[in-house]
Design a protein around this motif. Structure first.
Motif, mmCIF file in Angstrom:
data_model
loop_
_atom_site.group_PDB
_atom_site.id
_atom_site.type_symbol
_atom_site.label_atom_id
_atom_site.label_comp_id
_atom_site.label_asym_id
_atom_site.label_seq_id
_atom_site.Cartn_x
_atom_site.Cartn_y
_atom_site.Cartn_z
ATOM 1 N N MET A 248 10.356 50.297 -13.122
ATOM 2 C CA MET A 248 11.480 50.660 -12.265
ATOM 3 C C MET A 248 12.624 49.672 -12.488
ATOM 4 N N ILE A 249 13.772 49.942 -11.842
ATOM 5 C CA ILE A 249 14.957 49.116 -12.085
ATOM 6 C C ILE A 249 14.726 47.660 -11.671
ATOM 7 N N GLY A 250 13.892 47.469 -10.634
ATOM 8 C CA GLY A 250 13.592 46.117 -10.181
ATOM 9 C C GLY A 250 12.938 45.296 -11.283
ATOM 10 N N ASN A 251 12.055 45.938 -12.076
ATOM 11 C CA ASN A 251 11.406 45.235 -13.187
ATOM 12 C C ASN A 251 12.418 44.779 -14.213
ATOM 13 N N LEU A 252 13.389 45.667 -14.501
ATOM 14 C CA LEU A 252 14.397 45.328 -15.504
ATOM 15 C C LEU A 252 15.230 44.139 -15.033
ATOM 16 N N ILE A 253 15.630 44.148 -13.760
ATOM 17 C CA ILE A 253 16.435 43.045 -13.233
ATOM 18 C C ILE A 253 15.658 41.744 -13.330
ATOM 19 N N LYS A 254 14.396 41.811 -12.961
ATOM 20 C CA LYS A 254 13.553 40.614 -13.012
ATOM 21 C C LYS A 254 13.449 40.111 -14.454
ATOM 22 N N GLN A 255 13.262 41.055 -15.370
ATOM 23 C CA GLN A 255 13.159 40.672 -16.782
ATOM 24 C C GLN A 255 14.420 40.005 -17.291
ATOM 25 N N GLU A 256 15.572 40.588 -16.925
ATOM 26 C CA GLU A 256 16.844 40.026 -17.402
ATOM 27 C C GLU A 256 17.002 38.591 -16.946
ATOM 28 N N PHE A 257 16.605 38.317 -15.713
ATOM 29 C CA PHE A 257 16.765 36.965 -15.178
ATOM 30 C C PHE A 257 15.730 36.011 -15.733
ATOM 31 N N LEU A 258 14.445 36.434 -15.766
ATOM 32 C CA LEU A 258 13.370 35.490 -16.038
ATOM 33 C C LEU A 258 12.954 35.454 -17.504
ATOM 34 N N GLU A 259 13.048 36.621 -18.196
ATOM 35 C CA GLU A 259 12.542 36.644 -19.564
ATOM 36 C C GLU A 259 13.663 36.686 -20.583
ATOM 37 N N ALA A 260 14.576 37.685 -20.460
ATOM 38 C CA ALA A 260 15.694 37.765 -21.396
ATOM 39 C C ALA A 260 16.700 36.660 -21.126
ATOM 40 N N ARG A 261 16.707 36.122 -19.931
ATOM 41 C CA ARG A 261 17.632 35.082 -19.504
ATOM 42 C C ARG A 261 19.083 35.494 -19.722
ATOM 43 N N ASP A 262 19.327 36.776 -19.485
ATOM 44 C CA ASP A 262 20.701 37.292 -19.530
ATOM 45 C C ASP A 262 21.178 37.480 -18.093
ATOM 46 N N TRP A 263 21.607 36.364 -17.471
ATOM 47 C CA TRP A 263 21.974 36.411 -16.054
ATOM 48 C C TRP A 263 23.138 37.359 -15.759
ATOM 49 N N PRO A 264 24.166 37.385 -16.590
ATOM 50 C CA PRO A 264 25.283 38.293 -16.274
ATOM 51 C C PRO A 264 24.833 39.747 -16.228
ATOM 52 N N PHE A 265 23.980 40.161 -17.160
ATOM 53 C CA PHE A 265 23.544 41.551 -17.169
ATOM 54 C C PHE A 265 22.621 41.835 -15.975
ATOM 55 N N GLY A 266 21.732 40.879 -15.684
ATOM 56 C CA GLY A 266 20.868 41.024 -14.511
ATOM 57 C C GLY A 266 21.697 41.146 -13.248
ATOM 58 N N SER A 267 22.763 40.342 -13.137
ATOM 59 C CA SER A 267 23.644 40.395 -11.968
ATOM 60 C C SER A 267 24.335 41.749 -11.902
ATOM 61 N N ALA A 268 24.818 42.225 -13.046
ATOM 62 C CA ALA A 268 25.512 43.508 -13.073
ATOM 63 C C ALA A 268 24.571 44.633 -12.606
ATOM 64 N N LEU A 269 23.302 44.577 -13.053
ATOM 65 C CA LEU A 269 22.333 45.592 -12.626
ATOM 66 C C LEU A 269 22.112 45.532 -11.106
ATOM 67 N N SER A 270 22.015 44.291 -10.605
ATOM 68 C CA SER A 270 21.819 44.113 -9.158
ATOM 69 C C SER A 270 22.996 44.683 -8.381
ATOM 70 N N ILE A 271 24.206 44.394 -8.883
ATOM 71 C CA ILE A 271 25.408 44.883 -8.195
ATOM 72 C C ILE A 271 25.418 46.414 -8.212
ATOM 73 N N MET A 272 25.073 46.991 -9.355
ATOM 74 C CA MET A 272 25.052 48.451 -9.457
ATOM 75 C C MET A 272 24.032 49.045 -8.472
ATOM 76 N N LEU A 273 22.877 48.355 -8.366
ATOM 77 C CA LEU A 273 21.831 48.838 -7.461
ATOM 78 C C LEU A 273 22.314 48.761 -6.013
ATOM 79 N N THR A 274 22.966 47.638 -5.660
ATOM 80 C CA THR A 274 23.472 47.471 -4.299
ATOM 81 C C THR A 274 24.509 48.553 -3.985
ATOM 82 N N ILE A 275 25.434 48.770 -4.939
ATOM 83 C CA ILE A 275 26.473 49.785 -4.709
ATOM 84 C C ILE A 275 25.829 51.167 -4.552
#
Lengths: 296, 360
Positions: A248-275
């Motif tokens: 699910m999208i939550g897994n992707l966000i977690k991956q971006e932050f913890l594994e891919a270490r792409d914080w900007p993309f993880g943040s963008a996904l979070s913002i999109m989810l919140t919106i």
């Protein structure tokens, strides 16, 4: 003056708490979604200094990436479907249960409510792992199900690491959050209203549809909000039970932050989810607000 | 044949007998009241007529048909609840339309009936409002309109005015009398308020402990109570222990301890019978000096205490040894309340047939 002071004394701490731990972090995350990733993870500086002086180092790259590949949007849609299915089945099962508790003798009600929240007393992750065992290929449950399906020449089916496993566990995890607001609403209904409806010629079904159900709409809305929104961001359940197909999208966000270490993309996904969640819940609340005008 | 025949209805809750063998006939077009203190069984009886509860034994016949065989939602009986029980999620018009919609009436006909019904209760401009936006009196009228809109055979009213303040209650009492006259539907009215019962009803059943103590017209109930409970419960009443000493054709003489001999009407009792003399305070004349008529009992005493009530003053007069008799004096003349003070000597008198002797 003194009156205002008292008001701030009471509401000040929670307001301050929300500013420090919610508003500011959200702003940081919004900003982060427009920044570049650092070379070794983390974030690149906001201000870049070179010969011509300091200038802003911001970009729309993360959002471009989100819209450039449909796989991200699809993950959003899939998450939305999981959340909708979960909410639907929670409502379907919680409503009769809440009604049963609300209509039972008052001395049993507290005990029944206690039973509903009893699962909260054990650890969330442990309960998910229990499902892993329950749905695993070696479990008695799987054996019985496949034995049954075998009669019709179907199967054997695998339960674990499927979207089915994810949704089944999501329903299990979220069910109390639907039962409690529904019960809180149904328990307050004036029994005289049902007497009046019957007195005026309504049979059992009509009494439910015309009195109980419309009066319980605020409870239904509250339950939907409490079940639907958390499911959108959940990652532990699909992590453990979903395998690769149940992501699910939550897994992707977690991956971006913890594994891919792409914080900007993880943040963008979070913002999109919140919106996205705000649009859905806000729209539903607006709709509900119009319907609820008559409640007093 | 009476509209509603109630035969030996018994309803027990565990050890408690709420309704204990009640029988009564309620005629078509009647304003009938069940009056009694809380716990006397009047509401339980009403709920059984509506069908929310069933008796353990006995039967109820509406137009000769046994009510037990008719489901509550099928009975041509509607109820006005104490809390009004208006549906909060429906507008006033939708509330009134509810019983019509349950009968699958056509939309146009429903609209017409609801409009007419709103006019009848003077709420024509409130149809689109929700119950929560109305005053107590308006809600009361909506509840009435909703219960009457499809013209039931019988309307049950469970303390419908209890939640209103006094001024509004009096106004609603008048409206109820007029409404009942207009629609001609039989009302069964439950209340613990005896003034309300006296003002509204054609007949009253005074209930106590699950039984009917007396069933009669309001004036009979008030003037000729059948027993101590009725005399005491309805209005205020002097209840004086007495013993029959001489019995004549129409009159008799009562011996009252500390007071002496008192003439009273003979209700058909025997010499030596013990009981009480029930005497309404407003039937006792009181003045500093009185010229008693030939048919009157006449006593001298002292003002023991008095209560100034505005319209009247209640005097408690001590006559003889420890006998206190209440008497009412209307304050129609200016300065009246100051005529008699505590300790003043006064004279009281009452006609021999003003009081009622009650056996036992």
């Amino acid at each position: 003056m003194a009156k205002n002071f008292g008001k701030w004394l009471i509401s000040g701490p929670p307001v301050l708490y929300l500013i420090v731990f919610f508003v500011i972090p959200t702003c940081i995350m919004v900003l982060a979604s427009f920044r570049y990733a650092g070379e070794y993870g983390g974030l690149a500086p906001v201000l870049l200094r070179d010969a011509s002086g300091a200038h802003l180092n911001l970009t729309l790259e993360s959002y471009q990436e989100f819209f450039s590949d449909f796989i991200y949007s699809w993950l959003f849609i899939k998450t939305l479907i999981y959340a909708l299915v979960t909410t639907f089945f929670c409502l379907l099962m919680a409503y009769p249960l809440a009604l049963l508790i609300a209509r039972s003798a008052s001395k049993y009600r507290d005990l029944l409510v206690l039973l509903v929240i009893l699962p909260f007393w054990s650890n969330f992750l442990i309960r998910i792992y229990a499902w892993m065992i329950l749905l695993g290929p070696q479990s008695a449950f799987s054996a019985a199900l496949n034995g049954f399906l075998g009669i019709f020449g179907v199967g054997p089916v695998r339960l674990l690491f499927t979207p089915f496993a994810v949704v089944l566990c999501l329903i299990y995890v979220q069910l109390p959050f639907m039962v409690l607001p529904l019960y809180a609403n149904l328990e307050k209904h004036d029994p005289a209203l049902l007497d009046a409806a019957q007195d005026l010629g309504a049979n059992g079904w009509q009494r439910f549809w015309r009195v109980t159900f419309p009066l319980s709409l605020p409870g239904i809305y509250a339950g939907i909000a409490l079940v639907f929104v958390p499911v959108l961001g959940i990652f532990a359940v699909p992590d453990i039970l979903g395998g690769t197909r149940g992501i699910m999208i939550g897994n992707l966000i977690k991956q971006e932050f913890l594994e891919a270490r792409d914080w900007p993309f993880g943040s963008a996904l979070s913002i999109m989810l919140t919106i996205g969640a705000m649009i859905i819940v806000g729209g539903a609340a607006l709709f509900a607000g119009r319907r609820r005008k008559g409640d007093v | 044949m009476a509209l509603l025949e109630i035969r030996n209805i018994v309803r027990r809750f565990g050890d408690f007998t709420a309704v204990d063998g009640v029988s009564m006939d309620i005629e078509a077009g009647e304003f009938f009241t069940l009056l009694g203190p809380s716990g006397c069984g009047k509401t339980t009886l009403l709920r059984m007529i509506a069908g929310f509860d069933s008796p353990q034994s006995g039967e109820m016949l509406l137009d000769g048909r046994d009510l037990a065989s008719i489901a509550p939602e099928k009975r041509p009986i509607h109820t006005v609840f104490q809390s009004y029980a208006l549906f909060p999620h429906m507008t006033v018009a939708e509330n009134i339309a509810f019983p019509l919609r349950m009968r699958k009436m056509g939309k146009a006909e429903i609209g017409e009936k609801v409009r007419q019904s709103l006019e009848d209760v003077r709420l024509a401009d409130r149809g689109g409002r929700y119950p929560g936006e109305l005053s107590g009196g308006q809600r009361q009228r909506v509840a009435l309109a909703r219960a009457l809109v499809n013209r039931p055979r019988l309307l049950l009213l469970d303390e419908p005015l209890a939640a209103l303040d006094m001024k509004l209650r009096e106004q609603m009492q008048l409206e109820l009398i007029n409404l009942q006259k207009e629609v001609g539907i039989t009302f069964i009215y439950v209340t613990h308020d005896q003034t309300e019962a006296l003002a509204l009803s054609h007949r009253i059943a005074v209930m106590n402990g699950g039984k009917v103590e007396q069933l009669d017209e309001p004036s009979k109930i008030y003037d000729s109570p059948k027993n101590r409970f009725v005399a005491d419960f309805i209005g205020t009443c002097n209840l004086i222990d007495a013993e029959v000493s001489v019995v004549g054709e129409e009159k008799m003489v009562l011996q009252i301890g500390g007071l002496g001999e008192v003439a009273a009407k003979n209700p058909g009792t025997t010499c030596g019978a013990k009981g009480i003399l029930a005497l309404r305070p407003e039937k006792v004349r009181i003045a500093a000096q009185l010229v008693p008529g030939s048919d009157e009992n006449h006593f001298k005493g002292r003002v023991h205490d008095f209560l100034y009530m505005g319209d009247v003053t209640v005097y408690i007069v001590e006559v003889g040894e420890g006998v206190h008799i209440e008497a009412l004096l209307p304050n129609s003349a200016a300065g009246r309340p100051r005529i008699l003070a505590v300790g003043d000597p006064v004279e009281i008198s009452w006609r021999y047939d003003a009081g009622t002797f009650l056996d036992g």
